[in-house]
Design a protein around this motif. Structure first.
Motif, mmCIF file in Angstrom:
data_model
loop_
_atom_site.group_PDB
_atom_site.id
_atom_site.type_symbol
_atom_site.label_atom_id
_atom_site.label_comp_id
_atom_site.label_asym_id
_atom_site.label_seq_id
_atom_site.Cartn_x
_atom_site.Cartn_y
_atom_site.Cartn_z
ATOM 1 N N VAL A 155 0.864 -1.174 0.000
ATOM 2 C CA VAL A 155 0.000 0.000 0.000
ATOM 3 C C VAL A 155 0.900 1.223 0.000
ATOM 4 C CG1 VAL A 155 -1.749 1.257 1.260
ATOM 5 C CG2 VAL A 155 -1.761 -1.236 1.281
ATOM 6 N N SER A 156 0.740 2.043 -1.000
ATOM 7 C CA SER A 156 1.552 3.247 -1.063
ATOM 8 C C SER A 156 1.153 4.200 0.056
ATOM 9 C CB SER A 156 1.342 3.920 -2.422
ATOM 10 O OG SER A 156 1.760 5.263 -2.362
ATOM 11 N N SER A 157 2.100 5.021 0.479
ATOM 12 C CA SER A 157 1.773 6.021 1.494
ATOM 13 C C SER A 157 1.035 7.197 0.863
ATOM 14 C CB SER A 157 3.052 6.519 2.156
ATOM 15 O OG SER A 157 3.817 7.210 1.191
ATOM 16 N N GLY A 158 1.004 7.220 -0.461
ATOM 17 C CA GLY A 158 0.348 8.323 -1.142
ATOM 18 C C GLY A 158 1.311 9.436 -1.515
ATOM 19 N N PHE A 159 2.559 9.308 -1.044
ATOM 20 C CA PHE A 159 3.563 10.322 -1.364
ATOM 21 C C PHE A 159 4.824 9.618 -1.844
ATOM 22 C CE2 PHE A 159 0.790 12.202 1.746
ATOM 23 C CZ PHE A 159 0.537 13.452 1.206
ATOM 24 N N ALA A 160 5.270 9.983 -3.016
ATOM 25 C CA ALA A 160 6.446 9.335 -3.592
ATOM 26 C C ALA A 160 7.660 9.513 -2.680
ATOM 27 C CB ALA A 160 6.729 9.918 -4.977
ATOM 28 N N ALA A 161 7.749 10.697 -2.064
ATOM 29 C CA ALA A 161 8.911 10.976 -1.217
ATOM 30 C C ALA A 161 8.967 10.016 -0.031
ATOM 31 C CB ALA A 161 8.848 12.419 -0.717
ATOM 32 N N LEU A 162 7.817 9.656 0.483
ATOM 33 C CA LEU A 162 7.787 8.737 1.616
ATOM 34 C C LEU A 162 7.992 7.295 1.160
ATOM 35 C CD1 LEU A 162 4.886 10.129 3.839
ATOM 36 C CD2 LEU A 162 7.316 10.675 3.874
ATOM 37 N N ASP A 163 7.360 6.939 0.042
ATOM 38 C CA ASP A 163 7.520 5.575 -0.466
ATOM 39 C C ASP A 163 8.997 5.267 -0.723
ATOM 40 O OD1 ASP A 163 4.877 5.092 -0.317
ATOM 41 O OD2 ASP A 163 4.443 5.425 -2.438
ATOM 42 N N ARG A 164 9.731 6.272 -1.205
ATOM 43 C CA ARG A 164 11.141 6.066 -1.550
ATOM 44 C C ARG A 164 11.955 5.636 -0.338
ATOM 45 N NH1 ARG A 164 10.891 9.989 -5.429
ATOM 46 N NH2 ARG A 164 11.223 11.689 -3.969
ATOM 47 N N ILE A 165 11.667 6.203 0.830
ATOM 48 C CA ILE A 165 12.505 5.870 1.986
ATOM 49 C C ILE A 165 11.986 4.660 2.759
ATOM 50 C CG2 ILE A 165 13.409 8.207 2.250
ATOM 51 C CD1 ILE A 165 11.453 8.613 4.540
ATOM 52 N N LEU A 166 10.833 4.141 2.341
ATOM 53 C CA LEU A 166 10.337 2.925 2.995
ATOM 54 C C LEU A 166 11.043 1.715 2.382
ATOM 55 C CD1 LEU A 166 6.524 3.613 3.268
ATOM 56 C CD2 LEU A 166 8.065 3.139 5.171
ATOM 57 N N PRO A 167 11.455 0.749 3.230
ATOM 58 C CA PRO A 167 12.207 -0.389 2.697
ATOM 59 C C PRO A 167 11.441 -1.172 1.639
ATOM 60 C CG PRO A 167 11.564 -0.741 5.001
ATOM 61 C CD PRO A 167 11.308 0.698 4.684
ATOM 62 N N GLU A 168 10.133 -1.206 1.741
ATOM 63 C CA GLU A 168 9.372 -1.999 0.758
ATOM 64 C C GLU A 168 8.562 -1.104 -0.170
ATOM 65 O OE1 GLU A 168 7.588 -4.361 3.844
ATOM 66 O OE2 GLU A 168 8.460 -6.179 3.015
ATOM 67 N N GLN A 169 8.925 0.148 -0.232
ATOM 68 C CA GLN A 169 8.253 1.127 -1.090
ATOM 69 C C GLN A 169 6.765 1.235 -0.775
ATOM 70 O OE1 GLN A 169 10.682 -1.021 -2.807
ATOM 71 N NE2 GLN A 169 11.944 0.710 -2.138
ATOM 72 N N GLY A 170 6.412 0.937 0.455
ATOM 73 C CA GLY A 170 5.012 1.051 0.829
ATOM 74 C C GLY A 170 4.766 0.290 2.110
ATOM 75 N N PHE A 171 3.494 0.242 2.490
ATOM 76 C CA PHE A 171 3.147 -0.479 3.713
ATOM 77 C C PHE A 171 2.597 -1.851 3.369
ATOM 78 C CE2 PHE A 171 2.003 4.074 4.645
ATOM 79 C CZ PHE A 171 3.170 4.355 5.320
ATOM 80 N N ARG A 172 2.906 -2.779 4.239
ATOM 81 C CA ARG A 172 2.369 -4.132 4.112
ATOM 82 C C ARG A 172 0.967 -4.137 4.709
ATOM 83 N NH1 ARG A 172 2.901 -8.168 7.573
ATOM 84 N NH2 ARG A 172 4.021 -6.805 8.990
ATOM 85 N N ARG A 173 0.044 -4.856 4.086
ATOM 86 C CA ARG A 173 -1.252 -5.056 4.746
ATOM 87 C C ARG A 173 -1.043 -5.928 5.972
ATOM 88 N NH1 ARG A 173 -5.511 -3.096 2.053
ATOM 89 N NH2 ARG A 173 -5.136 -2.685 -0.142
ATOM 90 N N GLY A 174 -1.726 -5.595 7.036
ATOM 91 C CA GLY A 174 -1.513 -6.330 8.271
ATOM 92 C C GLY A 174 -0.412 -5.707 9.107
#
Lengths: 254, 535
Positions: free
Chosen positions: A49-68
């Protein structure tokens, strides 16, 4: 295959007692297999699940959030924009599946801002809690409910043990939990998968937030990103449905 | 042995399971019969303690209760709908007879589903036997013929050699050959025609005992001598007059009442007792493919105080586990001061299972590819949340045509009674959509204070002179915030019909540290308020 599955689950629901329990396992198994096929078609990994912001997705290890997963947004002060960031992630989660549940312990949640973020308010379940134990219970219940896409709430009364329970519940249900918490929670042990610290920045042109990644599984802590909240951009999200209903109205009027 | 009070208060036997045994016959005075039974040593030590006028009788003597009897028969009729869609009580065709004792099933065209008439009859017998009931079944061309054969066909062997008879575990069944009309009935006694006692007595005086004797007489003569009833009954038996089975219109009563042997305040015991009662109710609901929508569970204590648990379901359900889960949630939340002696369950609203599910979920499921299963989980979630937190805590939001921000959104419970839902849907339709869109274009905070919070402000010019423009600082709690930027004002003047005129200038402000607030100035007195956070 699909049609067969749907029919089976319907039947088990119709019948009481032993029949349900007997074939329930089979349905679950088939469903799990179906899910495997589906995700395999999309390239193996379960979609993030994307955070909705490219800048935040970039620094997340999985480019987004895991469901659960649980995601915490710590805010320095009310009005700093952490809720908007969480709402944006909720929008991304709900765009793929299911309704959003908002657990509102303060009774201050105001729906139009959620509509601004692009959320379909007809699929929003607002849960108001008064007692802290009710709040913890409600979080637990919602996180375990597989039909829900995400749950969002302002959490300042739950203890670390409650949050540990919530983390387990989220893993069971596969629901994305979005918690906005005061920055004082920084010193508490973190059970969330991702923890952000959100600070408002004095604006230059658009509203700016400084977002620090305090913790994320499999990533270095302390990475900082800056996000601009563009009011016009969120208005764009609103646009398609508005345009659609406008055209419907036109055709109805004609 | 059943007894009932007859004329002049005499208690007489009205029915006896095994009349041959002990010499008890129908119509025998109860005193005599009970003495007989005692002398045979049947009653042994099992004497019922009775109070007041009830005579002291052996345990096998029960007072005949026509109403309870009727109710049981109606219930049985409902159960018999598994064999035929049209099940009626005997008196549905003849309201004059007070105490029905037969069930009528219309099985026209249904034999094929059961692989033949014989198999159908056999299945009926087996099912009744499984319930511990012995029956006499007769299948014939007309209601009258079937009734006659069921009542008298077994005692009269000679003319029915071609009818299939069978016997199974206390039940007897009989299958009259199709299309034969009057022939199987010919040798039956006239009692089989469902005539009044008066008519029967007069026929007996004339020496007419069998139906074929009656058939030999002219219709017109019969009608003038005995009245139209006899002709009607004869025609019905022969299949020449129409007879319609009308199913009993049961006002469905979904209630259970249970007294606990040992008063308890233990929740697990109560839950188990409720579960047991509920299971029986659900069994009945399932056969109608309806589900519980609203359930009231009343717990009564020894002192007579009652506690009501009211349960509303988002989606009608017949799943015992799910409903019990909700009841347990409610039980956890209440405090029982005294042990409970009695519990009453009543299902006050039911709804068809599938239909309701579609309608309610359209809103949620329309945009998603969620499976049936996750929808079910969602309904369960809403039920559980509502059950513990209360209906006014699990809400859906709806915009409302009111310009004042605190009234611009309404919150409605997800679980509503069906009536309320439809009324709401009406209102929803009448709301202009354009209104929504316009209002959504306005930027609103994510959190709105319950009540506007008065602010102390610091301004370069005295507040009384500051006709427009923002103050430099405002104080919130112990903190002082400097306003760095602002957007606005947005003027809202409304609420005169509420008697509380709201005249406000709203500003979105950003402080020097970047936080954003929603402030307004009350135009009447220049007082500043904080109304929300752009969180």
């Amino acid at each position: 295959m699909l049609a067969l599955l749907a029919r089976t689950s319907e039947v088990t629901w119709m019948l009481p007692g032993s029949v349900t329990s007997a074939s329930g396992g089979l349905v679950e198994e088939l469903k799990a297999r179906l899910k495997q096929w589906e995700t395999a078609g999309r390239g193996g990994e379960q979609p993030r699940v994307s955070s909705g912001f490219a800048a935040l997705d970039r620094i997340l290890p999985e480019q987004g959030f895991r469901r659960g997963a649980l995601v915490e947004w710590l805010e320095e002060a009310p009005g700093s924009g952490a809720g908007t960031l969480a709402l944006s992630a909720a929008y991304e989660a709900c765009r793929q599946a299911g309704p959003l549940v908002v657990i509102d312990s303060s009774g201050q949640f105001y729906p139009p801002a959620a509509a601004w973020a692009g959320l379909d308010l007809s699929r929003l379940i607002l849960v108001r809690t008064r007692q802290p134990q009710d709040e913890a219970w409600a979080w637990d219940q919602v996180l375990r409910a597989a039909g829900v896409a995400a749950v969002l709430g302002w959490v300042d009364r739950l203890g670390s043990r409650d949050l540990r329970r919530l983390q387990l519940a989220a893993e069971t249900g596969g629901v994305l939990g979005l918690l906005v918490r005061p920055a004082a929670a920084r010193s508490e042990p973190c059970w969330a998968d991702v923890r952000w610290l959100v600070q408002a920045l004095p604006a230059v042109s658009e509203r700016r937030l400084r977002v620090e990644l305090l913790r994320a599984r499999g990533s270095l802590a302390g990475v900082v990103a800056e996000v601009e909240l563009d009011h016009a951009a969120s208005a764009l999200r609103l646009a398609p449905s508005v345009a659609l209903s406008a055209s419907l109205r036109r055709s109805a009027g004609a | 042995v059943l007894y009932a009070a007859q004329a002049r208060g005499a208690l007489k036997v009205v029915a006896c399971a095994e009349p041959a045994q002990g010499g008890i016959y129908v119509g025998m005075p109860v005193a005599e019969a009970s003495a007989l039974a005692r002398s045979r040593g049947k009653s042994r030590a099992t004497r019922r303690k009775t109070s007041g006028a009830e005579p002291d009788l052996p345990a096998m003597f029960h007072r005949y209760e026509p109403l309870a009897d009727r109710r049981a028969l109606e219930e049985l009729a409902g159960w018999c709908e598994q064999f035929s869609p049209l099940v009626g009580l005997e008196d549905s065709t003849a309201p004059e007879s007070a105490a029905p004792e037969s069930l009528l099933l219309d099985v026209t065209g249904l034999a094929g589903l059961f692989h033949g008439e014989a198999a159908l009859v056999e299945q009926v017998v087996r099912q009744f036997d499984a319930r511990g009931l012995g029956v006499r079944v007769a299948l014939a061309d007309s209601v009258g013929a079937a009734w006659a054969l069921a009542h008298y066909g077994f005692d009269c062997e000679d003319s029915l050699e071609d009818a299939e008879k069978s016997q199974l575990a206390g039940s007897r069944s009989l299958l009259a050959p199709a299309g034969e009309g009057a022939r199987p009935l010919a040798s039956l006694p006239v009692d089989a025609l469902r005539l009044t006692a008066e008519t029967l007595a007069r026929l007996a005086e004339l020496g007419i005992h069998r139906i074929d004797q009656l058939q030999a007489l002219s219709r017109c003569g019969l009608a003038t001598r005995f009245g139209p009833e006899i002709v009607r009954r004869l025609d019905q038996a022969l299949g020449q007059a129409e007879e319609v089975i009308s199913p009993p219109r049961l006002a469905p009563s979904w209630e259970a009442d249970w007294s606990l042997e040992h008063p308890t305040d233990r929740q697990d015991v109560l839950a188990a007792a409720i579960g047991e009662q509920l299971e029986k109710l659900l069994e009945k609901l399932v056969s109608r493919s309806e589900g519980i929508q609203k359930l009231i569970c009343r717990l009564q204590s020894e002192q007579g105080t009652t506690t009501d648990l009211t349960l509303g379901l988002f989606r009608p359900s017949v799943r015992l586990k799910h409903v019990m889960e909700l009841i347990k949630l409610r039980l956890e939340n209440i405090r029982l001061e005294q042990p409970i002696v009695r519990l009453q369950l009543s299902i006050t609203a039911t709804a068809p299972l599938e239909y309701e599910q579609r309608e309610l979920f359209e809103e949620i499921s329309s945009c998603t590819a969620s499976s049936q299963d996750s929808l079910r989980q969602l309904a369960g979630l809403i039920d559980r949340l509502t059950s513990r937190l209360g209906g006014d805590s699990v809400l859906r939001t709806r915009s409302w045509p009111d310009p004042q921000p605190e009234y611009a959104w309404r919150y409605e419970p997800w679980i509503q009674t069906p009536r309320a839902t439809s009324a709401k849907a009406e209102r929803k339709k009448s709301l202009p959509a354009v209104e929504d869109k316009k209002r959504l274009r306005l930027e609103r905070p994510l959190r709105l204070a319950h009540r506007p919070i008065p602010l102390a402000v610091i301004s370069v010019v005295p507040a009384s002179l500051a006709v427009d423009g923002l103050p430099l600082y405002f104080r919130l709690g112990h903190e002082e915030h400097r306003i760095a930027r602002h957007w606005g004002p947005e003027r809202i003047e409304t609420g005169w019909w509420r008697g509380r005129l709201a005249r406000r200038d709203y500003y979105r402000v950003e402080t020097s540290t970047g936080e954003r607030y929603w402030l307004f100035r009350q135009l009447q007195d220049g007082q500043w308020f904080l109304h929300g956070w752009f969180d």
